[in-house]
Each structure stands twice: as C-alpha cells, then as structure tokens.
Design a protein around this motif. Structure first.
Motif, PDB file in Angstrom:
ATOM      1  N   PRO A 151      49.937  50.055  42.135  1.00  0.00           N
ATOM      2  CA  PRO A 151      49.402  49.684  43.451  1.00  0.00           C
ATOM      3  C   PRO A 151      47.877  49.787  43.497  1.00  0.00           C
ATOM      4  O   PRO A 151      47.290  50.638  42.821  1.00  0.00           O
ATOM      5  CB  PRO A 151      50.019  50.720  44.398  1.00  0.00           C
ATOM      6  N   SER A 152      47.265  48.938  44.295  1.00  0.00           N
ATOM      7  CA  SER A 152      45.810  48.972  44.456  1.00  0.00           C
ATOM      8  C   SER A 152      45.422  48.166  45.685  1.00  0.00           C
ATOM      9  O   SER A 152      45.970  47.089  45.916  1.00  0.00           O
ATOM     10  CB  SER A 152      45.148  48.359  43.228  1.00  0.00           C
ATOM     11  N   THR A 153      44.487  48.674  46.444  1.00  0.00           N
ATOM     12  CA  THR A 153      43.894  47.883  47.527  1.00  0.00           C
ATOM     13  C   THR A 153      42.439  47.593  47.174  1.00  0.00           C
ATOM     14  O   THR A 153      42.056  46.467  46.906  1.00  0.00           O
ATOM     15  CB  THR A 153      43.983  48.626  48.876  1.00  0.00           C
ATOM     16  N   ARG A 154      41.616  48.645  47.145  1.00  0.00           N
ATOM     17  CA  ARG A 154      40.172  48.472  46.915  1.00  0.00           C
ATOM     18  C   ARG A 154      39.843  47.802  45.597  1.00  0.00           C
ATOM     19  O   ARG A 154      39.096  46.830  45.544  1.00  0.00           O
ATOM     20  CB  ARG A 154      39.454  49.839  46.888  1.00  0.00           C
ATOM     21  N   THR A 155      40.364  48.361  44.511  1.00  0.00           N
ATOM     22  CA  THR A 155      39.961  47.858  43.195  1.00  0.00           C
ATOM     23  C   THR A 155      40.379  46.395  43.042  1.00  0.00           C
ATOM     24  O   THR A 155      39.568  45.541  42.683  1.00  0.00           O
ATOM     25  CB  THR A 155      40.573  48.736  42.090  1.00  0.00           C
ATOM     26  N   HIS A 156      41.636  46.117  43.346  1.00  0.00           N
ATOM     27  CA  HIS A 156      42.153  44.763  43.179  1.00  0.00           C
ATOM     28  C   HIS A 156      41.368  43.760  44.033  1.00  0.00           C
ATOM     29  O   HIS A 156      40.864  42.745  43.537  1.00  0.00           O
ATOM     30  CB  HIS A 156      43.637  44.765  43.577  1.00  0.00           C
ATOM     31  N   TYR A 157      41.226  44.074  45.307  1.00  0.00           N
ATOM     32  CA  TYR A 157      40.596  43.096  46.203  1.00  0.00           C
ATOM     33  C   TYR A 157      39.074  43.083  46.090  1.00  0.00           C
ATOM     34  O   TYR A 157      38.453  42.088  46.473  1.00  0.00           O
ATOM     35  CB  TYR A 157      41.117  43.281  47.639  1.00  0.00           C
ATOM     36  N   ASN A 159      46.322  36.095  40.704  1.00  0.00           N
ATOM     37  CA  ASN A 159      46.872  37.442  40.666  1.00  0.00           C
ATOM     38  C   ASN A 159      48.265  37.415  40.061  1.00  0.00           C
ATOM     39  O   ASN A 159      49.150  36.722  40.555  1.00  0.00           O
ATOM     40  CB  ASN A 159      46.944  38.018  42.079  1.00  0.00           C
ATOM     41  N   PRO A 211      42.302  55.764  47.734  1.00  0.00           N
ATOM     42  CA  PRO A 211      42.710  55.996  49.109  1.00  0.00           C
ATOM     43  C   PRO A 211      42.578  57.461  49.546  1.00  0.00           C
ATOM     44  O   PRO A 211      42.845  58.368  48.767  1.00  0.00           O
ATOM     45  CB  PRO A 211      44.181  55.558  49.105  1.00  0.00           C
TER      46      PRO A 211
END
Ligand code: NCD
Length: 294
Positions: A49-55, A70, A252
């Motif tokens: 899972p990733s929010t910051r790094t991925h986006y 992606n 996070p």
C-alpha cells in the motif's frame, strides 16, 4: 542492470545528492514548468500500500510530460505465479523506459540483475527508501541551508523503518549527527540510543515514525495512550524543543499514537511540506535517470 538505477542511497555520491536537492529547489522556483525533452513511458509497480510515494511519483511523471501507468498486482499474472523478475522484464520488453518499484521483500532488486531499464526503488521491506530520504534531506536543507552538525533525532519503530535506515547512514555521511529513541527493542543501533526527553531537547529536527505493525512478528499490546506518553511527541515535549527545531514524519501518521493530533500542523511541523517536497525530488530523480539538463 542499468547504471542509472536508484536502489539505495549508496548509489548516490554526496555530489549526486546535492545536485538532486538543487534541481528539486529549481523545480519549486525557476523551473516549475520544465519537462523532459520527450514523453517517456514509465510504470509504477507497487506491491505494498502507498498514498504519498505512489501519487507523488505519478504527479512528478505527469508534470514532466511522461506517460505513466500503474501496475495492478491483483489483476496481474503475479496471481498466476509469475516471478517479480519476469513481471519487471515484461515491462522492459513492452517498451517501458523506467520502472518505479515498491515491494515488501528486503533487497528485492537483487533478483532484477537482468533488467536493463532504470529502476527507482520506492521502498524495499525494512531496507531502503532513497526517494523518501532525499525529500527528508531537502526539508532539512531548506530549513538550515547545511547538513554540517545538524542533529536529527528519529523516534519509534526504527528496526522496521526503511525511512530511518536510509536517513541514518546518509545524514551522517553529509556531516550531520543522528540519535535514535523509542522502545529499546526497536532500536537496532544501540550506540545511537538517546532518551526521548533528552533527544527532543538536543535535536534540530525530530522525526517521528509510525509503528510498522504489518512487519511485526509479535503483537505489540501497548495501549496507544501509553505509547504516546512514553515515546510519542506530546505538546509538553514540544516545549522542550529548541526554538528553531522542526518536526518531521514520513507519514502515514497515526494521530494520537506516535504524535499528538494537534502537533501534525503545529508551526514547527514540516510534515505536509515533506509531501510537497516529495514531488520535487521525484521530478529531479527522473531528470537524473533520463540524463537531461535544464
Ligand atoms: C513510509 C514507508 O512506506 O516506508 N511511508 C512513506 O513512504 N512516506 C513509512 C511508513 O509506511 O510508515
């Protein structure tokens, strides 16, 4: 393997690091709209899972004019038993010019010797997280304009943190000092241990870390209020920080566990600034791997 890979911070000399930071700063000022000379086809392969790094990678790719896709593990042939090597090699053969990979296995990239397109490591297990390290360094540099004798206190689940592992080694290489706090059983470099109250008063930057429960083999039973009081950043502890000192967190954030809720946007906090810097750093990394100049 490609010589432009960015797998660990050891792939980068001090000169490389400073160049990336300066390029990132130009992206926030005079080179806001700069794009690659041609639109590159790139893929993001996130097996965690990733929010910051991925986006942030995706935002950087879009801003630079790349065509980005992606990878979806759930609907891929990984579910039919395909290896990581065969998956990444497939992207190379399909014409992708670079891949960004996050994977739960430490040093997963050792299996990728036969891949020839550049790989940017977006996190390997408990091992390395070079792009996060660079954005943390940028945030520190913007504040102090140097790394010489900067005191960084990292607190929490150091043992399972690829963010801490990359940053400890690199900040020391750049002339800074690092001390580690939190539960002793989570600090893997005992010689750097410092008590939390002493550490917050010593530091120019205090970096708080999330408890990486997904990487723990034994369950931590501690209640979140107890953790905050014993090892977390509370308003009381912020009072002890130096007037110029800043708060960092890779996020996070688990508000109320490692950091008191109201401190996330405290005037000392650079937590959201780190996220903004994450896009600038990733733009600088693509500029580097595609060997382009402004
Ligand atoms: C970190 C990571 O994934 O290693 N997050 C991030 O990349 N910003 C830290 C974490 O997951 O706690």
């Amino acid at each position: 393997m490609n010589s432009n890979n960015i797998l660990t911070m050891n792939d980068l000399s001090v000169n490389d690091i400073m160049k990336i930071l300066h390029d990132a700063m130009l992206f926030s000022n005079s080179q806001k709209d700069w794009q690659l000379s041609k639109s590159r086809l790139v893929a993001n392969l996130f097996f965690e899972p990733s929010t910051r790094t991925h986006y942030a990678f995706l935002s950087a790719q879009h801003q630079l004019g790349c065509k980005a896709v992606n990878f979806m593990e759930e609907t891929s042939s990984v579910k039919k038993g395909e290896s990581l090597y065969d998956t990444v090699k497939t992207f190379e053969m399909l014409g992708y010019e670079a891949v960004v990979i996050r994977h739960p296995q430490d040093q997963y990239f050792q299996q990728l010797q036969g891949v020839h397109i550049p790989i940017i490591n977006a996190g390997d297990g408990c091992g390395n997280h070079p792009s996060q390290c660079l954005l943390d360094l940028l945030t520190i540099y913007q504040e102090f304009q140097t790394f010489q004798n900067i005191n960084l206190f990292i607190v929490g689940d150091i043992k399972h943190s690829r963010v801490a592992h990359s940053l400890i080694e690199t900040l020391q290489r750049l002339g800074g000092n690092v001390r580690l706090g939190g539960p002793k059983e989570w600090v893997d470099q005992e010689e750097l241990y410092m008590d939390i109250d002493q550490g917050v008063a010593w530091a120019d930057a205090v970096m708080m870390l999330r408890i990486q429960r997904e990487r723990h083999t034994t369950i931590t039973h501690q209640k979140k209020e107890d953790y905050l009081q014993m090892y977390g950043l509370t308003q009381e502890r912020v009072q002890k920080m130096k007037p110029h000192a800043i708060i960092l967190h890779p996020a996070p954030v688990n508000r109320g566990v490692e950091i008191e809720d109201c401190l996330v946007e405290h005037e000392k906090s650079r937590i959201f600034k780190q996220m903004e810097n994450g896009v600038l750093i990733r733009k600088a990394l693509f500029k580097k791997i595609f060997q382009e100049e402004f």
